[in-house]
Design an enzyme around this catalytic site. Sequence first.
Site, PDB file in Angstrom:
ATOM      1  N   PHE A  96       0.870  -1.173   0.000  1.00 54.78           N
ATOM      2  CA  PHE A  96       0.000   0.000   0.000  1.00 54.78           C
ATOM      3  C   PHE A  96       0.907   1.223   0.000  1.00 54.78           C
ATOM      4  O   PHE A  96       1.691   1.418   0.922  1.00 54.78           O
ATOM      5  CB  PHE A  96      -0.918   0.024   1.242  1.00 54.78           C
ATOM      6  CG  PHE A  96      -2.008   1.046   1.127  1.00 54.78           C
ATOM      7  CD1 PHE A  96      -3.312   0.675   0.799  1.00 54.78           C
ATOM      8  CD2 PHE A  96      -1.740   2.398   1.306  1.00 54.78           C
ATOM      9  CE1 PHE A  96      -4.316   1.632   0.657  1.00 54.78           C
ATOM     10  CE2 PHE A  96      -2.736   3.357   1.162  1.00 54.78           C
ATOM     11  CZ  PHE A  96      -4.030   2.965   0.846  1.00 54.78           C
ATOM     12  N   ASP A 150       9.545   2.958   1.633  1.00 50.71           N
ATOM     13  CA  ASP A 150       8.352   3.662   2.115  1.00 50.71           C
ATOM     14  C   ASP A 150       8.201   3.349   3.608  1.00 50.71           C
ATOM     15  O   ASP A 150       7.789   2.260   3.991  1.00 50.71           O
ATOM     16  CB  ASP A 150       7.135   3.154   1.314  1.00 50.71           C
ATOM     17  CG  ASP A 150       5.825   3.780   1.781  1.00 50.71           C
ATOM     18  OD1 ASP A 150       5.783   4.347   2.892  1.00 50.71           O
ATOM     19  OD2 ASP A 150       4.825   3.684   1.038  1.00 50.71           O
ATOM     20  N   LYS A 161       2.661  10.359   8.062  1.00 53.55           N
ATOM     21  CA  LYS A 161       1.833   9.957   9.215  1.00 53.55           C
ATOM     22  C   LYS A 161       2.316  10.512  10.566  1.00 53.55           C
ATOM     23  O   LYS A 161       1.928  11.597  10.956  1.00 53.55           O
ATOM     24  CB  LYS A 161       1.689   8.442   9.243  1.00 53.55           C
ATOM     25  CG  LYS A 161       0.844   7.936   8.041  1.00 53.55           C
ATOM     26  CD  LYS A 161       0.368   6.529   8.243  1.00 53.55           C
ATOM     27  CE  LYS A 161      -0.320   5.965   7.003  1.00 53.55           C
ATOM     28  NZ  LYS A 161      -1.727   6.290   6.904  1.00 53.55           N
TER      29      LYS A 161
HETATM   30  C1  PLP Z   1       2.959   2.446   3.661  1.00 53.90           C
HETATM   31  C2  PLP Z   1       2.124   3.608   3.188  1.00 53.90           C
HETATM   32  N1  PLP Z   1       2.607   4.424   2.243  1.00 53.90           N
HETATM   33  C3  PLP Z   1       1.915   5.481   1.793  1.00 53.90           C
HETATM   34  C4  PLP Z   1       0.664   5.763   2.291  1.00 53.90           C
HETATM   35  C5  PLP Z   1      -0.102   6.938   1.779  1.00 53.90           C
HETATM   36  O1  PLP Z   1      -0.136   7.940   2.748  1.00 53.90           O
HETATM   37  P1  PLP Z   1      -1.270   9.058   2.732  1.00 53.90           P
HETATM   38  O2  PLP Z   1      -2.556   8.418   3.089  1.00 53.90           O
HETATM   39  O3  PLP Z   1      -0.807  10.068   3.738  1.00 53.90           O
HETATM   40  O4  PLP Z   1      -1.294   9.639   1.358  1.00 53.90           O
HETATM   41  C6  PLP Z   1       0.113   4.942   3.272  1.00 53.90           C
HETATM   42  C7  PLP Z   1      -1.231   5.210   3.805  1.00 53.90           C
HETATM   43  O5  PLP Z   1      -1.801   4.490   4.573  1.00 53.90           O
HETATM   44  C8  PLP Z   1       0.860   3.831   3.732  1.00 53.90           C
HETATM   45  O6  PLP Z   1       0.384   3.002   4.656  1.00 53.90           O
END
Ligand code: PLP
Length: 457
Positions: free
Chosen positions: A149, A235, A264
């Site tokens: 994700f 990520d 986050k």
């Molecule tokens: C691992 C990961 N990367 C990227 C994102 C995307 O972040 P955002 O919701 O702030 O755009 C998320 C969102 O849950 C995530 O869990």
Amino acid sequence: MATRAVSVGEKGSFTDSYQQYVNPQWVALLNLLDMNVHYQRCSGAELFTADGRRILDFLSGYCVHNTGHNHPYIVQALKGELDKSGPAMLQSHVPEIAGELAERLCKLAGGGLQKVYFGSSGSEGVEAAIKFARATTGRTGIVYARGSFHGLTAGALSLMNDAFWREGFGPLLQNTEGIEFGDLLGLERVLETRRYAALVLEPIQAEAGIRVPSNEYLQKAQEYCRRTGTLLVIDEVQTGMYRTGTFLASHQFGLQPDIVILAKALSGGLMPVSATLMTEKVYRSVYSSLRRAIVHTSTFSENSLSMRAGLAALDVLESERLGERAMALGESFRAKLREELAPFEMIKEIRGMGLLCGIEFRAPNKLSLRVPFEAFHRVHPAMFGQVVVMRMFREKNILTQICGNHFLVLKAAPPLVVSERQLDEFVSAIRGVVKLAHTSATFWSEALGLARRAVNL
Ligand SMILES: Cc1ncc(COP(=O)(O)O)c(C=O)c1O
């Protein structure tokens, strides 16, 4: 204790306006799950509702609230920033506070990470990483791990294979290739084509079911990247900011990525912010001349409130030693879960790192359980997990969720300020719900009711 859904049109509530003008489907879903309660005050790991309930947060807004809800130090820091009436978003000055935050992030991240691009969301961070990797390598393709994700903007979504998220939104980016998480042979074969700008990975796949890879997998992935001139993009949107015990989960796997994305928890739970950390080489490839000084930017990038929230969040994480806490408490928490849940056949595995934990369920062997389990799975693969979530919330006053891309894994990711007593409360609550699933017909009739109501919506 019985729950009370906030009714449409209730005096003093804007639920009906939300329903009319924002997202009625979301309200309907929360109502269906009996989770539409009116939160009045949130503090640490606790959420207090208008009707007097105290709910323990074991979701943390998907790893936003590492420092706990409304940490007084962060709230004060934000108030102080507002009181200064300083420059914000002039788009024509040097926001020094962004320099201060970037320096701290680079020093904590270490390796070759020496520059930072700030954005407002994790997805925006991933978008930046895609563009920067292309600019650095002159290649267009991106490799990712299946089940991941990375966010729901078009670029980030191109790095997610799950049809649920993609359906109706294509065509997405060309030249993206999903490889099974852990498949080194497949990865090597794809990277050896030398057509790909980057390999984008979560060090622990969160929404795929809190999948913790072997050290060897990530080490080898890094080695293949180096050998083939592919950038390694990690990520850390969920795993970073001490969630797994160290500042980055990458540190526990000995990785030295070319790009790292944080978001986050960098927000202190209060301000939208993301940080894309990169090597000097990546920076120079993008911002290569005066003409390109602002070739990738965004209006809210480097805004003072977000930067202040990031600095204050780091202060709290460091002064309260929340990483060490996550590491120690996570280990004992998983040990207790394993012990308490061992007698139940539907428990497949308890896993995680720091305070990012997952409880994986499996189909039971016993016929009397297997029949309803499979029936509900056919209605919707998430049905079983949602009934567990619903019961944890309604009867045990604990907020949690199943993973977005693996419905048989329940998350346990509380704020890192959670107390041992609160962790024990979760262990005893989940034991109660799991026991019910193994022994009581009401658990399954409840699921049936949920299925019926869902169909009628
Ligand atoms: C691992 C990961 N990367 C990227 C994102 C995307 O972040 P955002 O919701 O702030 O755009 C998320 C969102 O849950 C995530 O869990």
